[in-house]
Every structure is written in C-alpha cells, then in structure tokens.
Write an enzyme that holds these catalytic residues in place. Structure first.
Site, PDB file in Angstrom:
ATOM      1  N   LYS A  41      -5.171  -7.527  19.046  1.00 57.76           N
ATOM      2  CA  LYS A  41      -5.201  -8.393  17.854  1.00 57.76           C
ATOM      3  C   LYS A  41      -4.035  -8.043  16.926  1.00 57.76           C
ATOM      4  CE  LYS A  41      -8.512  -5.197  15.706  1.00 57.76           C
ATOM      5  NZ  LYS A  41      -9.954  -4.960  15.443  1.00 57.76           N
ATOM      6  N   TYR A 262      13.593   2.604  -9.961  1.00 58.11           N
ATOM      7  CA  TYR A 262      12.748   1.902 -10.948  1.00 58.11           C
ATOM      8  C   TYR A 262      11.911   2.877 -11.769  1.00 58.11           C
ATOM      9  CZ  TYR A 262      13.683  -2.708  -8.977  1.00 58.11           C
ATOM     10  OH  TYR A 262      14.282  -3.864  -8.564  1.00 58.11           O
TER      11      TYR A 262
END
Ligand code: PLP
Length: 367
Positions: A41, A262
């Site tokens: 999956k 940042y």
C-alpha cells in the site's frame, strides 16, 4: 511519480530491491508453514509498488495487499494477471465493477459492504472472492462480533460470495509482552470458528515475530520488507533497503554570533562552516527533526530549522576535499537508518518512508 534526472536532482533515493527480496525470505522463513504476502500500500511505503511487487513475484510471493482500490488498479497493470490483490480499506459504494475489472479482492469490513459485494455477485452471475475482516480488538476496521454473529445466523448473507480469507489486525504487535496480543488471537479464533472455513491471516510484520500462535495461514508484512525494525528496542533482523543522499548547494563560513536559518533558531557560538543541502520538509524531511546528515563517517549536525526546500548542517572542520558544492551527503544510510531518523523526529519509520517526496532522482538496485 515525477522522474527527476540525476543532474537536476537535489536528492537521490536508492531502493535496494535485492534487500527487499532478502527481507521477504527472512519473513517467509519466520512464517514457517504459513504463506507470506506483501503489503505494498501507499506505493510500497513510498518505494515503488510496481517494482517491489515484481521483485517479490520472483521470490514466490502471490498475494499483495493495498489500501485503496485505485492502488489495486495501478498494481494490476504493473504485475499482470494471476497474483491476488487484496484491498484493505474495503469497497467504496458503487465501485464493484472496478474491483471486477482489476480482478481485485475486497476486504469486506461491514455488513453494508457485504451487501454491496453480494449484489455485485448476483449481477455478475458468478461467485466473487472476498476476504472478511473481523475486529478482534483494535476498534479500527472490520466487522464487529455482532456482525460476525449475524453472518453465522444467516448464511444467506454470503450468497454468491466465496470467502477466501478471514483476517484481522493486531493493535500492539510491536510490544511482544502486551496482553492485547493473545487476547486478539483468542477473539480472532472465536470469530473465525463461526465464519466459513477460509485461509486465516492476523500478523503484520511485528506479528510474524510473535510466535506460532500468530502465524495462521498467511502473514502480511509491510514495514519489515522495507527495512523498518519489526522488533523495536531490539536488534533489527531486517536489511536496510533505503538510501537517501542530498546535494550540497552551498558552503559558507560564518563568524561567531551569526544567526542561522528561520527564527535564528541557532546562533554560531564560534566560527562555523555551514553546508546547505537541497532537501527540506517539502521532500518529507520532517521539519521537527533533530537528525542531521553524514559525510562518510563524519556527522553533520543539523543547524537551525529545516526549511521547505533546504536544510543547513554544521560542516565545521570538514575540508574542501571532503565536502564541496555539488557533493552528496547521506541523509539515510548505514550511519543513520530510517528508524534513526524517525526516533530523531518523534515519529515512526513508517511515516518517514511513506512521506519521502516526489522531487528525488530514484534509483532501484537489483530486481
Ligand atoms: C498496513 C497493514 C499491514 C502491514 O503492516 P506492517 O506493520 O507494515 O507490517 C498488514 N495488515 C493490515 C490490515 C494493514 O493495514
């Protein structure tokens, strides 16, 4: 999947299909007399479902599990007719014809879905195969004990349905001592006895290591095939499958006191050499991680915050002949496995793998 040429790529993901095959052999060995399926999956946890499945066909795997019908349709086109494809998340309303066209077997998770499949069988004028999932104690997917009892009381509910498999899923398989494991085996055994005789399947990767009581007729590993440790806290018996390298796109020397990235989440407390790598949270590298990178045997600690498309690492002390613009450093490899990255990011290896992004150059080894 975007296929990015190497010379354009910011990062390179390597998938070792021979290692997947070896992991399959290890798991098939653990399964003993039970068969071993492969859960592919989410594009085989991000690694390429078609390639993984074709490699495992060569190892003798004949049952593949996906979560969604759309994944089954795609996988059928990749592997051709014959092998069984089971769709774990059941039958969305109005999709029966698509299941038939893809020769996909639904995992029936409720009486409502059973009615849908019964109607499809009546319409097709032939028996249709299905897996019945019962909830043995995870409270996630599958028929309740009450629904199983309804089927036992009214076999007409299975009219036109060939029950090929009865399955359930373990909630705590990665904790071998957890009392829920044996409780789920007991409940699974109780429910399967009131349902038609069929192949039985309970164990995922970790479940396959819990002993004979958990193996039944078919084990369904996913994560362990891809190198994730099925035995958290113990030595990983699986081979590593994934390598991830990111490109150095800039090197700079900064003075003491420089703010890095940042929020200036880090300030240099001494002169530093920094390397900016072309990978970020848009590529699935977690923003909340503490994991850095490796240049051979030299660690490159994370410096400041992960950005969307880049990450800065501390390359102080590495000379120009060890690291240069355009060089690749290891994000996932021998020195830092998928499980290591997960541990440094507050998550599990599953999430790291299946989020790995779409901007990599991908290399499949073996197969
Ligand atoms: C995902 C899944 C598996 C595979 O689990 P792993 O822990 O990756 O081995 C098996 N069965 C079901 C029902 C699943 O949803």
């Amino acid at each position: 999947m975007m296929d990015v040429p190497l010379h354009q790529a910011g990062a390179v993901l390597t998938v070792d299909l021979d290692a997947v095959a070896e992991n399959y052999r290890i798991l098939a060995g653990k399964a003993g007399t039970a068969s071993c399926a492969a859960v592919v999956k989410a594009d085989a946890y991000g690694l390429g479902a078609g390639r993984v499945a074709r490699r495992l066909l060569a190892e003798g795997c004949r049952t593949f599990h996906v979560a969604h019908l759309a994944e089954a349709v795609e996988l059928r086109a990749e592997i051709g007719d014959g092998p069984q494809i089971c769709v774990l998340n059941g039958i969305p309303p109005g999709t029966a014809a698509d299941f038939l066209a893809a020769d996909a077997m639904p995992v029936v998770n409720s009486l409502g879905e059973l009615a849908e499949w019964r109607a499809a069988a009546a319409k097709a004028g032939r028996a249709l195969p299905a897996a019945l999932q019962v909830d043995s104690g995870m409270s996630r997917l599958g028929m309740s004990a009450g629904e199983a009892a309804s089927i036992a009381a009214d076999p007409g509910l299975l009219a036109g349905i060939e029950v090929r498999m009865v399955m359930s899923h373990l909630a705590c398989a990665d904790e071998p001592g957890h009392p829920a494991n044996l409780a789920q085996v007991d409940e699974f055994e109780r429910l399967r006895r009131i349902l038609p005789e069929a192949a039985l399947s309970l164990a995922n990767s970790s479940g396959a290591f819990l002993g004979k009581a958990f193996r039944h007729d078919l084990v369904r590993p996913g994560a362990a095939l891809y190198g994730i440790n099925p035995l958290p806290g113990r030595r990983n018996p699986m081979r590593q499958v994934v390598g991830l390298k990111a490109r150095v796109i800039q090197l700079r020397d900064v003075p003491a006191g420089a703010g890095i990235g940042y929020g200036h989440a880090l300030h240099a407390d001494a002169p530093m050499r920094l390397a900016t790598l072309s990978i970020g949270y848009a590529d699935g590298w977690p923003r909340g991680t503490r994991a850095g990178a490796w240049c051979g045997d030299a660690p490159l600690p994370l410096a400041g915050r992960v950005s969307m498309d880049s990450v800065v690492v501390d390359a102080t002390g590495l000379s120009d002949d060890m690291l240069w613009q355009g060089a690749f450093v290891d994000m996932i490899g021998d020195r830092q496995t998928v499980d290591d990255v997960a541990a440094a990011s507050g998550t599990i290896g599953y999430e790291i793998l299946c989020r790995l992004g779409r901007r990599f150059h991908r290399v499949h080894l073996g197969g």
